[in-house]
Design a protein around this motif. Structure first.
Motif, PDB file in Angstrom:
ATOM      1  N   THR A  12       0.834  -1.203   0.000  1.00  0.00           N
ATOM      2  CA  THR A  12       0.000   0.000   0.000  1.00  0.00           C
ATOM      3  C   THR A  12       0.864   1.245   0.000  1.00  0.00           C
ATOM      4  OG1 THR A  12      -1.770  -1.128   1.213  1.00  0.00           O
ATOM      5  CG2 THR A  12      -1.793   1.281   1.241  1.00  0.00           C
ATOM      6  N   ALA A  13       0.520   2.177  -0.883  1.00  0.00           N
ATOM      7  CA  ALA A  13       1.188   3.474  -0.932  1.00  0.00           C
ATOM      8  C   ALA A  13       0.138   4.568  -0.795  1.00  0.00           C
ATOM      9  CB  ALA A  13       1.955   3.645  -2.236  1.00  0.00           C
ATOM     10  N   ALA A  14       0.561   5.710  -0.281  1.00  0.00           N
ATOM     11  CA  ALA A  14      -0.303   6.883  -0.176  1.00  0.00           C
ATOM     12  C   ALA A  14       0.267   7.994  -1.039  1.00  0.00           C
ATOM     13  CB  ALA A  14      -0.416   7.350   1.269  1.00  0.00           C
ATOM     14  N   VAL A  15      -0.589   8.609  -1.845  1.00  0.00           N
ATOM     15  CA  VAL A  15      -0.212   9.767  -2.653  1.00  0.00           C
ATOM     16  C   VAL A  15      -0.883  10.997  -2.042  1.00  0.00           C
ATOM     17  CG1 VAL A  15      -0.350  10.852  -4.928  1.00  0.00           C
ATOM     18  CG2 VAL A  15       0.055   8.380  -4.742  1.00  0.00           C
ATOM     19  N   ILE A  16      -0.091  12.007  -1.736  1.00  0.00           N
ATOM     20  CA  ILE A  16      -0.614  13.234  -1.127  1.00  0.00           C
ATOM     21  C   ILE A  16      -0.372  14.397  -2.079  1.00  0.00           C
ATOM     22  CG2 ILE A  16      -0.508  14.808   0.841  1.00  0.00           C
ATOM     23  CD1 ILE A  16       0.511  12.562   2.552  1.00  0.00           C
ATOM     24  N   PRO A  17      -1.396  14.825  -2.835  1.00  0.00           N
ATOM     25  CA  PRO A  17      -1.222  16.010  -3.679  1.00  0.00           C
ATOM     26  C   PRO A  17      -1.182  17.260  -2.810  1.00  0.00           C
ATOM     27  CG  PRO A  17      -3.473  15.179  -3.838  1.00  0.00           C
ATOM     28  CD  PRO A  17      -2.724  14.222  -2.969  1.00  0.00           C
ATOM     29  N   ALA A  18      -0.082  17.988  -2.880  1.00  0.00           N
ATOM     30  CA  ALA A  18       0.112  19.167  -2.031  1.00  0.00           C
ATOM     31  C   ALA A  18       0.634  20.329  -2.863  1.00  0.00           C
ATOM     32  CB  ALA A  18       1.071  18.850  -0.895  1.00  0.00           C
ATOM     33  N   ALA A  19       0.152  20.433  -4.104  1.00  0.00           N
ATOM     34  CA  ALA A  19       0.659  21.460  -5.010  1.00  0.00           C
ATOM     35  C   ALA A  19      -0.214  22.706  -5.053  1.00  0.00           C
ATOM     36  CB  ALA A  19       0.792  20.883  -6.426  1.00  0.00           C
ATOM     37  N   GLY A  20      -1.347  22.695  -4.347  1.00  0.00           N
ATOM     38  CA  GLY A  20      -2.276  23.820  -4.410  1.00  0.00           C
ATOM     39  C   GLY A  20      -1.837  24.995  -3.555  1.00  0.00           C
ATOM     40  N   ASP A  84       8.901   4.557   3.433  1.00  0.00           N
ATOM     41  CA  ASP A  84       9.696   5.310   2.469  1.00  0.00           C
ATOM     42  C   ASP A  84       8.917   6.555   2.044  1.00  0.00           C
ATOM     43  OD1 ASP A  84      11.811   3.486   2.430  1.00  0.00           O
ATOM     44  OD2 ASP A  84      10.830   2.260   0.905  1.00  0.00           O
ATOM     45  N   PHE A  85       9.662   7.614   1.701  1.00  0.00           N
ATOM     46  CA  PHE A  85       9.038   8.873   1.310  1.00  0.00           C
ATOM     47  C   PHE A  85       9.677   9.366   0.013  1.00  0.00           C
ATOM     48  CE2 PHE A  85       8.855   8.432   5.877  1.00  0.00           C
ATOM     49  CZ  PHE A  85       7.510   8.654   6.147  1.00  0.00           C
ATOM     50  N   VAL A  86       8.824   9.796  -0.912  1.00  0.00           N
ATOM     51  CA  VAL A  86       9.275  10.297  -2.204  1.00  0.00           C
ATOM     52  C   VAL A  86       8.567  11.625  -2.465  1.00  0.00           C
ATOM     53  CG1 VAL A  86       9.300   9.891  -4.697  1.00  0.00           C
ATOM     54  CG2 VAL A  86       9.724   8.000  -3.127  1.00  0.00           C
ATOM     55  N   VAL A  87       9.274  12.584  -3.026  1.00  0.00           N
ATOM     56  CA  VAL A  87       8.687  13.874  -3.392  1.00  0.00           C
ATOM     57  C   VAL A  87       8.828  14.060  -4.900  1.00  0.00           C
ATOM     58  CG1 VAL A  87       8.783  16.385  -3.103  1.00  0.00           C
ATOM     59  CG2 VAL A  87       9.248  14.872  -1.146  1.00  0.00           C
ATOM     60  N   VAL A  88       7.724  14.418  -5.563  1.00  0.00           N
ATOM     61  CA  VAL A  88       7.759  14.700  -7.002  1.00  0.00           C
ATOM     62  C   VAL A  88       7.071  16.038  -7.248  1.00  0.00           C
ATOM     63  CG1 VAL A  88       7.786  12.269  -7.666  1.00  0.00           C
ATOM     64  CG2 VAL A  88       5.595  13.450  -7.433  1.00  0.00           C
ATOM     65  N   PRO A  89       7.493  16.786  -8.264  1.00  0.00           N
ATOM     66  CA  PRO A  89       6.791  18.034  -8.601  1.00  0.00           C
ATOM     67  C   PRO A  89       5.433  17.740  -9.208  1.00  0.00           C
ATOM     68  CG  PRO A  89       8.629  17.643 -10.104  1.00  0.00           C
ATOM     69  CD  PRO A  89       8.688  16.571  -9.081  1.00  0.00           C
ATOM     70  N   GLY A  90       4.459  18.602  -8.887  1.00  0.00           N
ATOM     71  CA  GLY A  90       3.099  18.401  -9.350  1.00  0.00           C
ATOM     72  C   GLY A  90       2.798  19.113 -10.652  1.00  0.00           C
ATOM     73  N   GLY A  91       1.523  19.070 -11.038  1.00  0.00           N
ATOM     74  CA  GLY A  91       1.068  19.687 -12.278  1.00  0.00           C
ATOM     75  C   GLY A  91       0.192  20.889 -12.015  1.00  0.00           C
ATOM     76  N   ASP A  92      -0.522  21.311 -13.054  1.00  0.00           N
ATOM     77  CA  ASP A  92      -1.364  22.504 -12.962  1.00  0.00           C
ATOM     78  C   ASP A  92      -2.697  22.228 -12.281  1.00  0.00           C
ATOM     79  OD1 ASP A  92       0.550  24.047 -14.250  1.00  0.00           O
ATOM     80  OD2 ASP A  92      -0.256  23.593 -16.242  1.00  0.00           O
TER      81      ASP A  92
END
Length: 247
Positions: A12-20, A84-92
């Protein structure tokens, strides 16, 4: 391997969109980076996902120009070593950001949680209930609460005049949806490939595929921090937790 056997062993992985930007909280830092009891909301949200022993990976989708800042932020706070923790740049858009988070998931992840960074206080029992429902075979799961208020459907007005009521939905059939929303990974990927009309709710994308979505009980403390008064309430919840836990 059967679907039931596969899901019983699913990672199981969790995705947290935090680009707003969180404009309703006013000017300043992006909403996810606002401090709550001295700690950014995003860190609270990451810890909430990592609190579940089932979650082995948390992917944080940062503002497009803020990935380095978010990586530094995660590195400066204590987080569970088993995750584990990963950071990726988000979109528009939120949808683009979630898809960018899905794109970095490794093999072996079969259950995906999508969680709002602005819901920093969701209890681990709620997270685990969502995961368990997906393991039990649901393609998509959302935590939700019954509505406390009567709801009116209105004819919107843009000129400031009173809005006429056109219907009163049966409150007993309505639920206020929270996060994390949980998904079978393949189902969520298909939804993101097929639905491109910019919806803000991943479960509604699965609905548009014709797949079933089920509800599990949500929690009062999983509310969304959107307006300044929500920050006051969140601080009160944290103060109560500190008092109850003795620190």
């Amino acid at each position: 391997m059967s679907d039931d056997s596969r899901r019983s062993r699913a990672g199981t992985a969790a995705v947290i969109p935090a680009a707003g930007r969180g404009v309703r909280l006013g000017p300043g830092a992006p909403k996810a980076l606002r401090a709550l009891n001295g700690t950014p909301m995003l860190i609270h949200a990451v810890r909430a996902m990592a609190a579940s022993r089932a979650v082995s990976l948390v992917v944080v989708v940062a503002p497009p120009d803020g990935a380095a800042q978010v990586k530094a932020l995660l590195g400066s706070h204590s987080l569970p070593e088993r995750t584990d923790f990963v950071v990726v740049p988000g979109g528009d858009t939120r949808q683009e950001s979630v898809k960018l988070g899905l794109d970095v998931l490794p093999p072996g992840i079969d259950i995906v949680l999508v969680h709002d960074a602005a819901r920093p206080l969701v209890p681990v029992d709620t997270v685990d209930a969502v995961i368990e429902a997906v393991r039990d075979g649901a393609p998509a799961v959302v935590p939700a609460l019954p509505l406390a208020d009567t709801v009116k459907e209105v004819e919107p007005r843009t000129d400031g005049s009173p809005e006429p009521v056109v219907a009163t939905p049966d409150r007993g059939r309505l639920r206020a949806v929270q996060t994390p929303q949980g998904f079978d990974r393949d189902t969520l990927l298909r939804a993101h490939e097929a639905v491109t009309n910019g919806v803000t709710d991943d479960a509604s994308m699965v609905e548009q595929l014709g797949k079933p979505v089920v509800v599990v009980p949500g929690h009062e403390e999983a509310f969304k921090v959107t307006r300044p008064l929500d920050l006051v309430l969140a601080e009160a919840v944290l103060a109560r937790r500190r008092a109850n836990d003795g620190f």
